[in-house]
Write a protein that holds these residues in place. Structure first.
Motif: not given
Length: 692
Positions: A357-363, A392-394
Motif C-alpha cells: 500500500x506504500x506504492x504510488x504506481x509512479x513507475x 483486506x484494505x484500510x
C-alpha cells in the motif's frame, strides 16, 4: 605430452566437467521454478525487441544514466566478452605446453587482453570503493557482494600473474604486447625458469578453480542476471507500460482473484525476479523508499525471488543447490517453503501489506531498472488479492471504493452534482445533449467536477477551447468515474464495470475524440479501455492546447512575469511520454522563465497521489508531496506548474506545509495560459486568478 601434462589435462577435464554439470543442474532447476508460474502468451515485435537489446544490453543506455557506475559496468561487460578468448588461450597454454590460441596478429591479441584484464581489475576496485568506502546508499554491503568482488579480483590477478610467471618460465624479457605482466615479472625474474613454471601452473589452477567456482555460483546469485537479463530485455512488455492484466469474471472456475501465491504470477513476471541485478537503482528513485516508507522495490523482487527458489525446490523435489552464503541477509520468511502451522504466505510473511500500500504506481523504479524489470503490475496483482479475495484494505480505501461504486466519485458526493461546476463558468459549457455535433468530448473527471480547486482548471480550459473555436461537449451528470483509482487500488471488478458503462456512453453519443485534464483518466482511456472495446482518440489538455498555440488559434500576448518550475505528472510523462507540450506552451508565454528541477521528465518524482494514495493517509516518514515540494523550492520558483489536478492539489498542500504559499503559487498550465491570452470584449472577468 609428458605424463604430468596428461594428468594435468585429466584433472582439468574432471573439474571443468563437474563444474558445468553443477551449472547445468542449477540453471535447469531455475527453469523448473519459472515453469511453476502461469503460462503467458507474449506478443512480440521482434525488430523492436532486438532494438531494445542493442540499446539497453549492448549500448548500456540505462546504466550510463549514472555515468560513474555506468562506465564501470560497461568496462566489465565488454571486458568479460573479450577476456573469454584470453581464458581459452590461457587454458591451451597450460594444457599443451608451447601452444596458444591460433589467432592472426597474436601479439596484438595479447596486448588487447592485458589492457582489458587490467581495465576490469581497476573497474572491480572502483566497484569495491563505491560499495564499501563511498558506501553508496543504494548498494548492499554484505558477504554476497564481497564474495563477487573477491571472485573478480582473483580472476584478473591470476591471469596477470600467470602471464608474469610464464615469461619467467620461458626466460622472456619485457615485451610491448604484455605490458602489465612484464612489469610484474621484472622484480621476480631472479627466481629462475623452473620456479617460474611451477608458479605459472599454481596461478593457472587458481584461475581455473576460481572461474569454475564462479560459474557454479552465478546462477545461484544476483549474477544470474548475466544470463537472464538479456532475455528479460528481449521479452520486455511492448505497448502500454504497467498495464494490469484483465480478469475474466465470467470464468466460474476461478475461486481467487489477484495473486496470493508466488506461482500465481505468470512466467514472464517470475523471470523478472531472476533478472534483478540488486543494483538498487529502483529503490534510490522510489518516492516511498525515499521518504521513509517500508517499500523498497529492489527488496520486494529479491524477497519474492528467494521465496520462489525455496518454494520451487520443495515443489519440484529438487535441491536448490544453494550454499548458505548465497542468502546472507535475506528475509528469513522468504527462505522457507513451510513453517510451523502451515505454508509461508507470499502476502503477510514474505511481502507485507504495508509495502504493497506504500506504492504510488509512479513507475520510476521501472524507468530506472537497467534490465527492464516491472514492479508495478506485481504490486497491483497482490493488491487485487487483498481487496477482491480477502477483503483486506484500510478504512479509507474501502470508503473511496464504496463511494466510487455508489456515487461515481471518491468523496461520495451526489452524482447529480457532477455538472454543478459549470454554473461558475462565464462561458457556455455544452452537454452532449445540447451539442449534437462536437469534435471533442471533454471528460472532466471527478477532480475537475467536484474539487473546488480543480474546477478552476476545468473553467480555464473551457474558456480557452471556446475562444479557439473548438467544438466540444461534456457528459454532464451522466459522466462516471474513469475507474483508474479502483483498478490501482485492486478492485478490478469495479474498474471493468465503470469501463463498460463509460464505453457504452461514448458509443451512444458517437464520441471519436476525448480530451481530459486528468492524466490518470488519459492513461486509462488511451491504453486500457481499447482492450475493452473503446475506439476513440484520447488527448491530454496540454497536447490540445499546445497544438492550438502552434496553429495560432490561441495567442499568448499578456506578460506573465513568473519563474516557473514544471512538475511532470507520472501518468502523463513516464507512462505516456508527454513531456514537451506543456513546456512548449510555457515557452510561448511572454515573461515566463522556465527552470527545471533536478528530478524532471523521465526521472521526475511522484507527487504522492498515484495508485489511489490520494485517498489514503501517509503514516510513515516524510509526506511525499512535501519532499517533492522541497525539490521544487530548491530552484527558487515563484510558481510551480502542473498538468494534473491530483499533482496540483498535492503541491499546493506542500507549499502550505512549507509555509511558502504566499511566495510560491501553484497553477495548472491551462490557468497560466489563460492569464496570457487576450480574450477581448467577451471576457467579463479575469480568466483565472493567481492561486496562493
Amino acid at each position: 605430452m609428458t605424463w604430468l601434462s596428461v594428468l594435468n589435462l585429466l584433472a582439468f577435464l574432471a573439474v571443468a566437467g563437474y563444474a558445468f554439470y553443477l551449472f547445468g543442474r542449477v540453471v535447469h532447476s531455475r527453469w523448473m521454478y519459472l515453469k511453476l508460474g502461469k503460462p503467458v502468451e507474449l506478443k512480440i515485435d521482434w525488430k523492436r525487441a532486438m532494438d531494445e537489446v542493442w540499446v539497453n544490453v549492448f549500448g548500456q543506455k540505462k546504466l550510463l544514466k549514472d555515468k560513474k557506475s555506468g562506465i564501470m559496468h560497461a568496462v566489465m561487460f565488454y571486458g568479460f566478452i573479450i577476456i573469454q578468448f584470453g581464458a581459452i588461450d590461457l587454458f591451451i597454454k597450460g594444457l599443451i605446453p608451447g601452444a596458444h590460441l591460433p589467432v592472426p596478429g597474436y601479439d596484438v591479441f595479447l596486448f588487447i587482453q592485458e589492457i582489458t584484464v587490467f581495465g576490469v581489475f581497476v573497474a572491480t576496485l572502483y566497484a569495491w570503493w563505491r560499495r564499501y568506502v563511498e558506501k553508496l546508499p543504494r548498494l548492499k554491503r554484505g558477504l554476497k557482494s564481497g564474495l563477487v568482488v573477491i571472485f573478480l579480483l582473483s580472476l584478473m590477478s591470476s591471469i596477470l600473474l600467470s602471464g608474469a610467471f610464464e615469461k619467467i618460465a620461458l626466460d622472456e624479457g619485457p615485451t610491448w604486447y604484455t605490458p602489465v605482466s612484464s612489469l610484474l615479472a621484472a622484480p621476480l625474474s631472479g627466481i629462475g625458469p623452473a620456479a617460474g613454471e611451477v608458479l605459472f601452473y599454481v596461478f593457472w589452477w587458481v584461475h581455473a578453480l576460481v572461474l569454475f567456482s564462479f560459474l557454479v555460483y552465478v546462477p545461484q546469485s544476483k549474477h544470474f542476471h548475466l544470463l537472464v537479463a538479456p532475455v528479460n530485455v528481449l521479452l520486455k512488455r511492448q505497448g502500454a507500460p504497467a498495464k494490469p492484466s484483465l480478469i475474466d469474471f465470467e470464468d466460474e472456475s476461478v475461486e481467487e482473484y489477484g495473486v496470493g501465491k508466488i506461482e500465481d504470477f505468470n512466467q514472464k513476471q517470475l523471470l523478472d525476479l531472476y533478472a534483478c541485478v540488486e543494483c538498487g537503482r529502483c529503490t534510490s528513485v522510489c518516492p516511498a523508499a525515499g521518504t521513509g516508507k517500508l517499500l523498497s522495490p529492489m527488496d520486494l523482487l529479491v524477497k519474492m525471488r528467494d521465496h520462489l527458489t525455496f518454494k520451487g525446490a520443495a515443489v519440484t523435489s529438487r535441491s536448490p543447490w544453494m550454499p548458505a552464503f548465497a542468502f546472507a541477509g535475506a528475509n528469513e520468511a522468504a527462505l522457507s517453503s513451510g513453517k510451523e502451522g502451515g505454508e509461508v504466505r507470499l502476502i503477510g510473511d514474505v511481502i507485507t501489506d504495508q509495502e504493497l500500500w506504500a506504492c504510488t504506481t509512479c513507475r520510476n523504479c521501472e524507468e530506472a531498472c537497467p534490465v527492464m524489470n516491472e514492479h508495478v503490475d506485481k504490486i497491483i496483482d497482490m493488491r487485487r488479492y487483498l481487496v477482491m479475495t480477502e477483503g483486506n484494505m484500510s478504512p479509507e480505501t474501502s470508503r473511496a471504493l464504496s463511494n466510487i461504486e455508489r456515487q461515481g466519485n471518491p468523496w461520495g458526493i451526489s452524482k447529480k452534482d457532477r455538472a454543478k461546476w459549470t454554473e461558475g463558468a462565464d462561458v457556455p459549457v455544452p452537454t452532449v445533449k445540447e451539442e449534437k455535433e462536437f469534435e471533442y468530448l471533454f471528460f472532466v473527471g471527478s477532480m475537475g467536477s467536484y474539487d473546488n480547486r480543480s474546477q478552476k482548471i476545468s473553467r480555464a480550459l473551457v474558456k480557452l477551447l471556446n475562444h479557439a473555436g473548438v467544438k466540444f461537449a461534456i457528459l454532464g451528470n451522466k459522466e462516471k468515474n474513469s475507474g483508474d483509482t479502483a483498478r490501482r487500488l485492486g478492485n478490478e471488478f469495479l474498474f471493468q464495470q465503470l469501463a463498460a458503462d463509460n464505453i457504452g456512453l461514448f458509443n451512444k453519443h458517437g464520441v471519436k475524440k476525448i480530451i481530459t485534464i486528468d492524466p490518470h483518466a488519459y492513461n486509462t482511456f488511451k491504453n486500457e479501455y481499447p482492450e475493452l472495446g473503446l475506439e476513440a482518440e484520447v488527448y491530454h489538455h496540454t497536447e490540445v492546447l499546445a497544438q492550438l498555440v502552434k496553429e495560432g488559434r490561441l495567442k499568448p500576448v499578456k506578460e506573465v512575469k513568473e519563474r516557473i518550475t514544471w512538475h511532470d505528472s507520472c501518468y502523463l510523462g513516464r507512462y505516456n511520454g508527454v513531456f514537451d507540450p506543456p513546456r512548449y506552451i510555457l515557452s510561448q508565454i511572454p515573461g515566463v522563465e522556465l527552470v527545471e528541477m533536478e528530478r524532471n521528465r523521465e526521472n521526475g518524482m511522484c507527487c504522492g497521489a498515484g495508485g489511489g494514495l490520494m485517498w489514503m493517509e501517509e503514516k510513515e516518514g516524510v509526506r511525499i508531496n512535501v519532499a517533492r515540494t522541497e525539490q521544487a523550492l530548491r530552484v527558487n520558483p515563484t510558481m510551480i506548474g502542473s498538468g494534473c489536478p491530483y499533482c496540483l492539489t498535492m503541491l499546493s498542500d506542500g507549499t502550505k506545509a512549507k509555509e511558502v504559499e504566499d511566495q510560491v503559487k501553484t497553477m495548472d498550465v491551462a490557468e497560466i495560459l489563460a492569464l496570457s491570452v487576450d480574450f477581448g470584449p467577451e471576457a467579463t472577468e479575469e480568466p483565472t486568478e493567481l492561486v496562493h
